[in-house]
Each structure stands twice: as structure tokens, then as C-alpha cells.
Design a protein around this motif. Structure first.
Motif, mmCIF file in Angstrom:
data_model
loop_
_atom_site.group_PDB
_atom_site.id
_atom_site.type_symbol
_atom_site.label_atom_id
_atom_site.label_comp_id
_atom_site.label_asym_id
_atom_site.label_seq_id
_atom_site.Cartn_x
_atom_site.Cartn_y
_atom_site.Cartn_z
ATOM 1 N N THR A 131 14.305 40.241 66.297
ATOM 2 C CA THR A 131 13.100 40.313 65.294
ATOM 3 C C THR A 131 11.683 39.971 66.093
ATOM 4 O OG1 THR A 131 14.551 38.899 63.848
ATOM 5 C CG2 THR A 131 12.103 38.772 63.488
ATOM 6 N N GLU A 132 11.901 39.432 67.412
ATOM 7 C CA GLU A 132 10.705 39.536 68.079
ATOM 8 C C GLU A 132 10.218 40.651 68.846
ATOM 9 O OE1 GLU A 132 11.679 36.474 71.260
ATOM 10 O OE2 GLU A 132 11.602 34.863 69.632
ATOM 11 N N VAL A 133 11.452 41.523 69.346
ATOM 12 C CA VAL A 133 11.017 42.514 70.028
ATOM 13 C C VAL A 133 11.375 44.353 69.298
ATOM 14 C CG1 VAL A 133 11.411 41.407 71.912
ATOM 15 C CG2 VAL A 133 13.059 42.711 71.197
ATOM 16 N N ARG A 134 11.758 44.265 68.197
ATOM 17 C CA ARG A 134 12.152 45.378 67.636
ATOM 18 C C ARG A 134 11.085 46.480 67.302
ATOM 19 N NH1 ARG A 134 13.639 42.768 61.782
ATOM 20 N NH2 ARG A 134 11.475 41.813 61.316
ATOM 21 N N ASP A 135 9.684 45.874 67.386
ATOM 22 C CA ASP A 135 8.580 46.777 67.279
ATOM 23 C C ASP A 135 8.094 47.118 68.590
ATOM 24 O OD1 ASP A 135 8.758 46.691 64.437
ATOM 25 O OD2 ASP A 135 7.738 45.099 64.111
ATOM 26 N N ASP A 136 8.749 46.901 69.666
ATOM 27 C CA ASP A 136 8.178 47.101 70.966
ATOM 28 C C ASP A 136 9.137 48.153 71.557
ATOM 29 O OD1 ASP A 136 6.312 45.195 70.423
ATOM 30 O OD2 ASP A 136 7.840 43.497 71.192
ATOM 31 N N GLY A 137 9.721 49.046 71.062
ATOM 32 C CA GLY A 137 10.650 50.015 71.626
ATOM 33 C C GLY A 137 11.757 49.385 72.155
ATOM 34 N N VAL A 138 12.489 48.543 71.384
ATOM 35 C CA VAL A 138 13.379 47.895 71.897
ATOM 36 C C VAL A 138 14.528 48.066 70.555
ATOM 37 C CG1 VAL A 138 14.828 45.906 72.462
ATOM 38 C CG2 VAL A 138 12.479 46.263 73.387
ATOM 39 N N GLN A 139 15.835 48.446 71.022
ATOM 40 C CA GLN A 139 16.719 48.517 70.021
ATOM 41 C C GLN A 139 18.010 47.454 70.214
ATOM 42 O OE1 GLN A 139 18.032 52.529 68.363
ATOM 43 N NE2 GLN A 139 16.427 53.303 69.612
ATOM 44 N N PHE A 140 18.580 47.170 69.239
ATOM 45 C CA PHE A 140 19.887 46.168 69.436
ATOM 46 C C PHE A 140 20.931 46.922 68.894
ATOM 47 C CE2 PHE A 140 19.126 41.737 70.811
ATOM 48 C CZ PHE A 140 17.595 42.027 71.382
ATOM 49 N N LEU A 141 22.090 46.915 69.542
ATOM 50 C CA LEU A 141 23.321 47.580 68.707
ATOM 51 C C LEU A 141 24.405 46.714 69.043
ATOM 52 C CD1 LEU A 141 24.446 50.072 66.922
ATOM 53 C CD2 LEU A 141 25.095 50.858 69.236
ATOM 54 N N GLY A 142 25.192 46.168 68.001
ATOM 55 C CA GLY A 142 26.451 45.587 67.948
ATOM 56 C C GLY A 142 27.445 46.305 68.129
ATOM 57 N N LEU A 143 28.630 46.043 68.851
ATOM 58 C CA LEU A 143 29.631 46.975 68.970
ATOM 59 C C LEU A 143 30.937 46.014 68.540
ATOM 60 C CD1 LEU A 143 28.065 48.152 71.693
ATOM 61 C CD2 LEU A 143 29.199 49.962 70.575
ATOM 62 N N ASN A 144 31.241 45.987 67.245
ATOM 63 C CA ASN A 144 32.442 45.244 66.968
ATOM 64 C C ASN A 144 33.848 45.553 67.301
ATOM 65 O OD1 ASN A 144 34.295 44.734 64.163
ATOM 66 N ND2 ASN A 144 33.471 43.076 65.050
ATOM 67 N N VAL A 145 34.425 44.830 67.902
ATOM 68 C CA VAL A 145 35.759 45.521 68.309
ATOM 69 C C VAL A 145 36.902 44.563 67.957
ATOM 70 C CG1 VAL A 145 34.863 46.363 70.451
ATOM 71 C CG2 VAL A 145 35.783 44.078 70.621
ATOM 72 N N LYS A 146 38.043 44.991 67.616
ATOM 73 C CA LYS A 146 39.318 44.322 67.567
ATOM 74 C C LYS A 146 39.259 43.324 66.456
ATOM 75 C CE LYS A 146 40.822 44.519 72.448
ATOM 76 N NZ LYS A 146 41.053 43.805 73.700
ATOM 77 N N ASP A 147 38.544 43.925 65.366
ATOM 78 C CA ASP A 147 38.342 43.302 64.072
ATOM 79 C C ASP A 147 38.561 44.046 62.951
ATOM 80 O OD1 ASP A 147 37.344 40.685 63.295
ATOM 81 O OD2 ASP A 147 35.498 40.973 64.276
ATOM 82 N N GLU A 148 39.059 43.516 61.775
ATOM 83 C CA GLU A 148 39.165 44.354 60.474
ATOM 84 C C GLU A 148 37.662 44.228 59.841
ATOM 85 O OE1 GLU A 148 41.803 42.564 57.743
ATOM 86 O OE2 GLU A 148 43.143 42.193 59.246
ATOM 87 N N GLU A 149 37.268 45.442 59.296
ATOM 88 C CA GLU A 149 35.872 45.721 58.739
ATOM 89 C C GLU A 149 35.375 44.846 57.894
ATOM 90 O OE1 GLU A 149 33.493 49.398 56.948
ATOM 91 O OE2 GLU A 149 35.580 49.545 57.350
#
Length: 191
Positions: free
Chosen positions: A101-119
Motif C-alpha cells: 500500500t505504501e509503495v505501489r505508486d512508486d514503480g513497485v509491484q507485488f505478486l503472490g505465488l500460491n503453492v500447494k493449495d486448493e484454490e
């Protein structure tokens, strides 16, 4: 009793095996090939000359739609490998949301990678933690496999990419907010 103790010690060894941080995060003398050796020390980045390009990957987002790693180009990217079943992820995910929330407008992206989980479980986790950054649903760990030179199969793991798409920091285990903020500030400050 003895077998329970042995099993508990084996699990503890597996959980802590990837969490050590050596003085050198990469071995660049390996015949010219990049090889991961240990997590980067807290709040430090890999020197620019030693960074290797991240692999390309793609997949389906939990909220629907497709994602391709080319969408990260030009931004600092925080890739967090997580699972709803992972206790440290329950603490770390809301903290990541706060930093995002603090950095998303500063050229920073976050991406979660969910593994070994049911959707369904992964979606419920994201909703319950108030996570607004996207997450790929990767139940078979195919993206983690793309990062085979890094410990992306250790959950949680976080890989931070610089604007050129190179691996700049690698964490195994939970990342503290202050460490993540420091790394992001260093990378967004690079020319």
C-alpha cells in the motif's frame, strides 16, 4: 515416543535448513554460471554486477485472468511464495499488504505465488487477510520450478527483482517489514 521426537526433529531441520544467511548470496565463480548459495542478509541486496536475470513465467491469477512475468518489466517486483497452510505466511502476508500500500505508486509491484493449495483455500486466505495485490495460483509449484536456482520451494520465500528483471534479494522464511522497505528503497533508488 522416540519416533515422534525423531519426526519432530526432522521437520524442524527441514524448516530451518533454508533460513541461514551466508556472507555471499551467490557464487559467480561457478564456471560463469549463477548459483544460489544462501539467502541475502536482512535488508541487503545482491550487488548489481552479480545479479542474474529472473526466469520468465506465467499463470492464472486467483482472482481470474492470466499473468505473464513480462508485466513486471521496468518495475521493482516483490515475488512472495506462500500457502494458506503456512503459519509464517499468516503473519507475513498482512505486513506485505501494508508495505505494498505504501509503495505501489512508486514503480513497485507485488505478486503472490500460491503453492500447494486448493484454490478455494487460497482465495479465502487472501480475502481474510485483506490482500489486494495479485496472486498466481500455482498448486503444482510450476513457477517455483522456474526459479529452480533459488529456494522458491521453501515456503515462505520472497524474491525481489530490480527494474531490469534481475534477482536482487532472496529471502527464505518470513521477511520483516523494515527489511523489505529498506530493500525496496535501495532498488527504487538505483538509476
Amino acid at each position: 515416543m522416540r519416533s515422534r521426537l525423531a519426526a519432530a526433529l526432522a521437520v524442524a531441520a527441514v524448516l530451518t535448513a533454508g533460513c541461514s544467511a551466508g556472507g555471499e548470496a551467490v557464487d559467480v565463480t561457478n564456471g560463469g554460471e549463477f548459483r544460489f548459495e544462501a539467502a541475502t542478509p536482512d535488508a541487503e541486496v545482491i550487488p548489481e554486477a552479480e545479479r542474474a536475470s529472473a526466469p520468465e513465467f506465467s499463470g492464472t491469477l486467483l482472482e481470474g485472468g492470466e499473468f505473464d512475468s513480462a508485466e513486471l518489466a521496468g518495475d521493482v517486483a516483490v515475488l512472495n511464495f506462500w500457502g494458506s497452510w503456512c503459519a509464517p505466511c499468516r503473519v507475513e502476508s498482512p505486513e506485505f499488504q501494508e508495505v505494498y500500500t505504501e509503495v505501489r505508486d512508486d514503480g513497485v509491484q507485488f505478486l503472490g505465488l500460491n503453492v500447494k493449495d486448493e484454490e478455494q483455500l487460497a482465495t479465502a486466505f487472501v480475502e481474510s487477510k485483506g490482500i489486494t495485490f495479485p496472486s498466481l495460483h500455482d498448486p503444482r509449484g510450476e513457477v517455483a520450478l522456474a526459479f529452480r536456482d533459488y529456494p522458491a520451494s521453501a515456503i515462505p520465500s520472497t524474491i525481489v527483482l530490480d527494474r531490469a528483471g534481475r534477482v536482487a534479494a532472496v529471502y527464505t522464511g518470513a521477511v520483516r517489514q523494515d527489511d523489505l522497505r529498506t530493500v525496496i528503497a535501495q532498488l527504487t533508488g538505483e538509476a
